[in-house]
Design an enzyme around this catalytic site. Sequence first.
Site, PDB file in Angstrom:
ATOM      1  CG  ASN A   1    -108.337  42.025  99.888  1.00  9.95           C
ATOM      2  OD1 ASN A   1    -109.170  41.338 100.443  1.00  9.95           O
ATOM      3  ND2 ASN A   1    -107.361  42.629 100.544  1.00  9.95           N
TER       4      ASN A   1
ATOM      5  N   GLY B   1    -111.836  45.050  98.183  1.00  9.22           N
ATOM      6  CA  GLY B   1    -110.815  45.607  99.052  1.00  9.22           C
ATOM      7  C   GLY B   1    -109.420  45.682  98.453  1.00  9.22           C
TER       8      GLY B   1
ATOM      9  CG  HIS C   1    -101.264  41.925  96.995  1.00  8.44           C
ATOM     10  ND1 HIS C   1    -101.890  42.742  96.074  1.00  8.44           N
ATOM     11  CD2 HIS C   1    -101.729  42.303  98.206  1.00  8.44           C
ATOM     12  CE1 HIS C   1    -102.686  43.587  96.704  1.00  8.44           C
ATOM     13  NE2 HIS C   1    -102.618  43.333  98.003  1.00  8.44           N
TER      14      HIS C   1
END
Length: 115
Positions: free
Chosen positions: A88, A94, A101
């Site tokens: 994201n 998001g 990550h």
Amino acid sequence: MSDCIFCKIAGGEIKTDFIYEDETVVAFRDLNPQAPEHILIVPKKHVAKIIDFSADDKNLAAHIFVDVVEEIAKKIGVDEKGFRLVINTGEEGGQTVGHLHVHLIGGRKMTWPPG
């Protein structure tokens, strides 16, 4: 970055059970899993989002997507049946933690569109 939760986890300030760790990357289970297997793969170096990777980071990116993903997928038993990788980026994408990550999600049939 001193106020980044993933930097604190990667640096050992916040104790977490790593399912993978090497000199550049840590991986651990998501606290809010979206599937039976939901692993976060986090570089130890603070990179806010994927478009912030520099040319010097290309070996880190390759390491994550070639070596680390394969090892974790095998370790959690999703390498044969399949899994999804998600990154994201930004608020509308998001991203809720300002540290790059990769979500490795598996252990169930994935649907499309994802959300």
